[in-house]
Write a protein that holds these residues in place. Structure first.
Motif, PDB file in Angstrom:
ATOM      1  N   LEU A 194      21.375  56.865  50.715  1.00 15.48           N
ATOM      2  CA  LEU A 194      20.722  55.666  50.214  1.00 15.48           C
ATOM      3  C   LEU A 194      21.777  54.662  49.766  1.00 15.48           C
ATOM      4  O   LEU A 194      22.799  55.040  49.180  1.00 15.48           O
ATOM      5  N   ALA A 238      10.922  57.768  44.919  1.00 14.84           N
ATOM      6  CA  ALA A 238      11.807  58.356  45.923  1.00 14.84           C
ATOM      7  C   ALA A 238      11.325  58.021  47.335  1.00 14.84           C
ATOM      8  O   ALA A 238      12.121  57.668  48.213  1.00 14.84           O
ATOM      9  N   VAL A 268      13.436  55.756  50.409  1.00 16.76           N
ATOM     10  CA  VAL A 268      13.781  56.136  51.781  1.00 16.76           C
ATOM     11  C   VAL A 268      13.030  55.280  52.796  1.00 16.76           C
ATOM     12  O   VAL A 268      13.544  54.996  53.882  1.00 16.76           O
ATOM     13  N   GLN A 312      15.083  52.117  53.235  1.00 18.07           N
ATOM     14  CA  GLN A 312      16.473  52.290  53.632  1.00 18.07           C
ATOM     15  C   GLN A 312      16.686  52.005  55.122  1.00 18.07           C
ATOM     16  O   GLN A 312      15.945  52.506  55.974  1.00 18.07           O
ATOM     17  N   HIS A 364      20.815  65.725  56.028  1.00 20.78           N
ATOM     18  CA  HIS A 364      20.132  64.912  55.023  1.00 20.78           C
ATOM     19  C   HIS A 364      20.041  65.739  53.728  1.00 20.78           C
ATOM     20  O   HIS A 364      18.990  66.284  53.383  1.00 20.78           O
ATOM     21  N   GLN A 407      19.987  65.322  50.444  1.00 18.55           N
ATOM     22  CA  GLN A 407      19.002  65.023  49.402  1.00 18.55           C
ATOM     23  C   GLN A 407      17.741  64.399  49.976  1.00 18.55           C
ATOM     24  O   GLN A 407      16.630  64.740  49.587  1.00 18.55           O
ATOM     25  N   THR A 408      17.903  63.473  50.929  1.00 19.14           N
ATOM     26  CA  THR A 408      16.758  62.710  51.413  1.00 19.14           C
ATOM     27  C   THR A 408      15.774  63.558  52.209  1.00 19.14           C
ATOM     28  O   THR A 408      14.604  63.194  52.340  1.00 19.14           O
ATOM     29  N   PHE A 430      12.798  64.108  50.022  1.00 17.37           N
ATOM     30  CA  PHE A 430      11.903  62.966  49.839  1.00 17.37           C
ATOM     31  C   PHE A 430      11.056  62.733  51.087  1.00 17.37           C
ATOM     32  O   PHE A 430       9.870  62.412  50.997  1.00 17.37           O
ATOM     33  N   SER A 482      23.173  60.891  47.044  1.00 14.39           N
ATOM     34  CA  SER A 482      21.978  60.045  47.088  1.00 14.39           C
ATOM     35  C   SER A 482      21.175  60.118  45.794  1.00 14.39           C
ATOM     36  O   SER A 482      20.354  59.248  45.518  1.00 14.39           O
TER      37      SER A 482
END
Length: 394
Positions: free
Chosen positions: A132, A147, A151, A154, A167, A169-170, A173, A254
């Motif tokens: 992010l 969250a 995303v 983004q 990915h 962390q994302t 989400f 992120s």
């Protein structure tokens, strides 16, 4: 060497092993003696039956309270394997089409040309949004509305579907919002109702208050003792982790630092990329149920869904991990960077040490959880020693 200089005795290891799996206990015990382990558990299932169930050490990596049979632990990115199962089970039930564009379920995701992103791109780490532009605070990350909005807004780092990168962390989400849009429920609550409860698993994404007593405390381990196994990352990997501007650092960052993984408020949150809590027994039984019937429970995946889980989606240089990686539908696949049991194995490690996977060909499922964190995302030497021991037992 006088008595004061004698190295401390490793803690007693409790539990059981079936005949033929004694070397797994030897490897687990050696982790305390040679690799600085403080508290951990390992469980192995074979053809739906438990053949190894061991634990030892302390609940706190620098404490004195013993690790007990019911002790559970945050497993970090090993949570991703549970999140993947939720999406695959929704597909199996006809509620989610993995070939459909994400915007079919989540119209707001269309920003910056992401309307061509398919659901399976999220599972294969091909969505192009591993980082992010503005890291979320821990409080924002634990707020699903905020969250998801982050995303959705983004811009992708590459055209979705054309390349891959972890990915870190994302992933959480993205998968959480798809599940909420399809079912009206959070991913953690769906997993609790449709995976954990039917199989009697000690496994949570969003820990209930009444289960807090189980959780051991995470802490970094001391440097490996003399003679312990030590792995050194390649120079380019080390440089990527050290560079604040690299996609690697941005992906793992992120969510801004500040969350206390030993805070009960963190345990109660739902972060499907990183804060699942499980016993080794619960996590191993989960993987055993992905590939077949287990004692007292029926299999989760049909043969078609199992094939989908481990069909390669991504392979080659990973834009985030800066090494060659292989992913199926939400699962890491066996590779030199992520060695599992055999070429057909699938599962997920957790940054710092934990590991869980299944191998359909041998009918084996393994989970290792620890409260002692080592540097590294994959191929922790403690977990790999256990994998080698299981391979020898087979």
């Amino acid at each position: 060497m006088n008595e004061a200089q004698q190295p401390p005795e490793p803690p007693a290891v409790e539990g059981v092993v079936a005949p033929g799996y004694e070397q797994v206990k030897d490897a687990f015990t050696a982790g305390f003696r040679r690799l600085g382990e403080r508290g951990a558990a390992v469980t192995v299932y074979r053809d739906g039956h438990k053949v190894v169930d061991l634990w030892g050490g302390t609940r706190d990596a620098h404490g004195t309270e013993p690790w007990r049979r019911g002790t559970a632990q945050i497993v970090r990115s090993a949570t991703k394997g549970v999140a993947a199962a939720v999406l695959l089970l929704l597909h199996q039930r006809g509620q989610l089409d993995l070939e459909a564009p994400v915007v079919t379920y989540w119209p707001q995701y269309k920003e910056h040309g992401k309307d061509r992103t398919l659901v399976r791109h999220l599972l294969g780490h091909r969505a192009g949004v591993p980082a992010l532009d503005r890291p979320l605070t821990p409080a924002e990350a634990m707020d699903q509305d905020r969250a998801a909005a982050a995303v959705a807004a983004q811009a992708p780092a590459w055209e979705p579907g054309t390349d891959h990168g972890y990915h870190a962390q994302t992933y959480g989400f993205l998968t959480a919002e798809i599940v909420r849009r399809v079912t009206g429920r959070s991913l953690g609550s769906w997993a609790a109702a449709h995976i954990a409860a039917p199989l009697g698993l000690d496994l949570w994404i969003g820990l209930p208050e009444e289960e807090r007593w189980r959780v051991g405390r995470l802490a970094p381990l001391d440097p490996l003792p003399a003679g312990g196994l030590r792995s050194r990352p390649r120079r380019d990997i080390a440089a990527a982790y050290a560079d604040p501007a690299s996609l690697t650092r941005r992906a793992f960052g992120s969510v801004a630092p500040g969350a206390d993984e030993n805070d009960p408020a963190y345990w109660a949150a739902e972060l499907p990329a990183s804060n699942g809590i499980a016993t080794a027994r619960g996590l191993a039984r989960f993987y055993a149920a992905l590939i077949g019937d287990v004692d007292g429970g029926r299999r989760l995946f049909t043969p078609a869904t199992l094939a989908m889980a481990r069909t390669q989606e991504s392979e080659g240089p990973d834009r985030v991990l800066v090494a060659r990686s292989r992913f199926g539908a939400g699962y890491m696949l066996h590779s030199p960077a992520t060695p599992l049991l055999a070429p057909g194995s699938f599962g997920h490690p957790g940054r710092g040490g934990s590991l869980a996977f299944a191998d359909p060909e041998s009918g084996l499922a393994l989970a290792y959880v620890t409260n002692g964190l080592r540097k590294g995302v994959t191929a922790d030497p403690r977990a790999q020693a256990l994998v080698r021991a299981v391979r020898s037992a087979l």
